[in-house]
Design a protein around this motif. Structure first.
Motif, short mmCIF file in Angstrom:
data_model
loop_
_atom_site.label_atom_id
_atom_site.label_comp_id
_atom_site.label_asym_id
_atom_site.label_seq_id
_atom_site.Cartn_x
_atom_site.Cartn_y
_atom_site.Cartn_z
N VAL A 270 0.83 -1.18 0.00
CA VAL A 270 0.00 0.00 0.00
C VAL A 270 0.88 1.24 0.00
O VAL A 270 2.00 1.22 0.52
CB VAL A 270 -0.95 0.00 1.23
N THR A 271 0.39 2.31 -0.61
CA THR A 271 1.05 3.61 -0.56
C THR A 271 0.20 4.53 0.30
O THR A 271 -1.00 4.71 0.04
CB THR A 271 1.22 4.19 -1.97
N THR A 272 0.80 5.12 1.32
CA THR A 272 0.03 5.92 2.27
C THR A 272 0.93 6.91 2.99
O THR A 272 2.14 6.66 3.15
CB THR A 272 -0.67 5.01 3.30
N ASP A 273 0.33 8.02 3.45
CA ASP A 273 1.07 9.00 4.24
C ASP A 273 1.18 8.59 5.70
O ASP A 273 2.02 9.10 6.43
CB ASP A 273 0.40 10.37 4.15
N GLN A 274 0.29 7.68 6.13
CA GLN A 274 0.27 7.25 7.52
C GLN A 274 0.77 5.81 7.61
O GLN A 274 0.14 4.90 7.08
CB GLN A 274 -1.16 7.33 8.08
N ARG A 306 5.62 3.81 0.47
CA ARG A 306 5.14 2.45 0.18
C ARG A 306 5.46 1.53 1.35
O ARG A 306 6.52 1.64 1.98
CB ARG A 306 5.79 1.92 -1.10
N LEU A 325 -7.11 0.66 3.88
CA LEU A 325 -6.65 0.92 5.24
C LEU A 325 -7.72 1.56 6.11
O LEU A 325 -7.69 1.46 7.33
CB LEU A 325 -5.41 1.81 5.23
N GLY A 329 -9.66 5.27 2.91
CA GLY A 329 -8.22 5.20 2.80
C GLY A 329 -7.75 4.52 1.52
O GLY A 329 -8.56 4.07 0.70
N PRO A 330 -6.43 4.44 1.34
CA PRO A 330 -5.87 3.83 0.13
C PRO A 330 -6.11 2.33 0.07
O PRO A 330 -6.13 1.64 1.10
CB PRO A 330 -4.38 4.14 0.24
#
Length: 344
Positions: A270-274, A306, A325, A329-330
């Motif tokens: 997954v690609t996420t800021d958190q 990532r 998520l 979310g992503p």
């Protein structure tokens, strides 16, 4: 100065920074390494001694402790009476002592729980985490590298060989991987020899390799969340269905023979800021569960936002393909673990 303190001081002389959790951090640890050397100080050890040690553990763990020998280790877990995993670990033997290896944040709980069951059994359980150093070596070159140092290597996953004071264990997974355990006096020269060709990496890299191997780790945030089958322990030789009674055995056996498994462990990216963390919930639009569609077990950063993760998720949600998520979310890209999954 304890052995653990001696080892940390040694690593500092080798360019490591020791963080607040006592873990070694290296300045240029890459997300992937052709030959990686890792300090596994995040893992603790419980020593189990006494004439009743094997019999006692046999009544507590999901796997058949009688199969643990000086040449074979195993994965196992300890459950509540309701069959929910409190902790999982590797069981190994050195001489007459059995050892349980697991993340240090889980050690005190397991030690306390097991001592509750000792009663009149002739068993002593001791935290010996600071008496040993544990190293990991991974990569396609790992077998050849170790073959130049040891007269023989364990051939199959979970097998082990003792060479002097060093115990060498072969681990499962798509990447060749070995674990070495011994006292500081044996491990400091071994580190220097291996570091001449291998890249020192942070323990987070070992977590990434565990994820890719489909090997679960229960953390404090996920205690009592799963029965063993939900984290695929029965598929990686972590459960025996023929050993007889143990704490939680009735529930685990009922799931195997009479129940229908609705959740299991998958791998994802997954690609996420958190950053995802153990215990984080995941969302599926088709889930009608009163709990959650799934739960993150572990996560490892790949860079650029990532992450690779292992998670327990509803089988129907995995097949649907829309697992995120959070509700907004992503999305995760999911896949089966390398050992494959049987039809349910």
């Amino acid at each position: 100065m304890t052995m653990n303190e001696q080892w940390r001081e040694f690593l500092r002389t080798r360019s490591a920074r020791i963080d607040d959790l006592g873990q070694a951090r290296f300045p240029e640890a890459p997300p992937d390494a052709a030959l990686a050397l890792c300090d596994l100080g995040h893992l603790g050890l419980i020593a189990v001694t006494g004439e009743d040690a094997t019999h006692f553990l046999q009544g507590q763990f999901t796997n058949d402790i009688r199969l643990v020998t000086t040449t074979h280790s195993q994965l196992s877990s300890h459950c509540t009476p309701k069959g929910r995993i409190l902790a999982n670990f590797r069981v190994l033997r050195r001489d007459e002592t059995l050892y349980l290896q697991l993340p240090r944040p889980q050690l005190d709980l397991l030690l306390k729980r097991l001592r509750m069951y000792v009663m009149r059994a002739k068993v002593v359980l001791t935290d010996v985490s600071d008496d040993f150093v544990t190293l990991g070596l991974s990569g396609d070159q790992a077998p050849d590298c170790l073959a130049a140092l040891f007269p023989a290597l364990p051939e199959q996953a979970n097998d082990l060989i003792r060479h002097g004071e060093v115990t060498l264990i072969r681990l499962a997974g798509p990447t060749p991987r070995f674990q070495m355990l011994g006292p500081v006096t044996a491990m400091t020269p071994l580190w220097d020899t291996l570091a001449a060709t291998a890249t020192p990496v942070d323990a987070a890299y070992w977590t990434l390799l565990d994820i890719r191997a489909g090997i679960p780790t229960i953390h404090p945030e996920t205690r009592e969340a799963f029965v063993p089958q939900m984290v695929n322990l029965q598929l990686i030789d972590g459960v025996s269905f023929t050993k007889g009674c143990y704490t939680g055995q009735e529930i685990v056996a009922r799931m195997q023979y009479l129940g229908k498994l609705k959740r299991r462990l998958y791998l994802g990216e997954v690609t996420t800021d958190q950053p995802p963390r153990p215990g984080d919930e995941v969302f599926s639009p088709i889930s009608d569960s009163a709990q959650t569609a799934g739960t993150i077990l572990e996560a490892a950063a790949l860079g650029d936002g990532r992450y690779e993760v292992s998670l327990v998720v509803e089988i129907a949600a995995y097949e649907d393909g829309r697992v995120a998520l959070a509700e907004s979310g992503p999305l995760l890209t999911l896949r089966e673990p390398p050992y494959g999954l049987p039809a349910v």
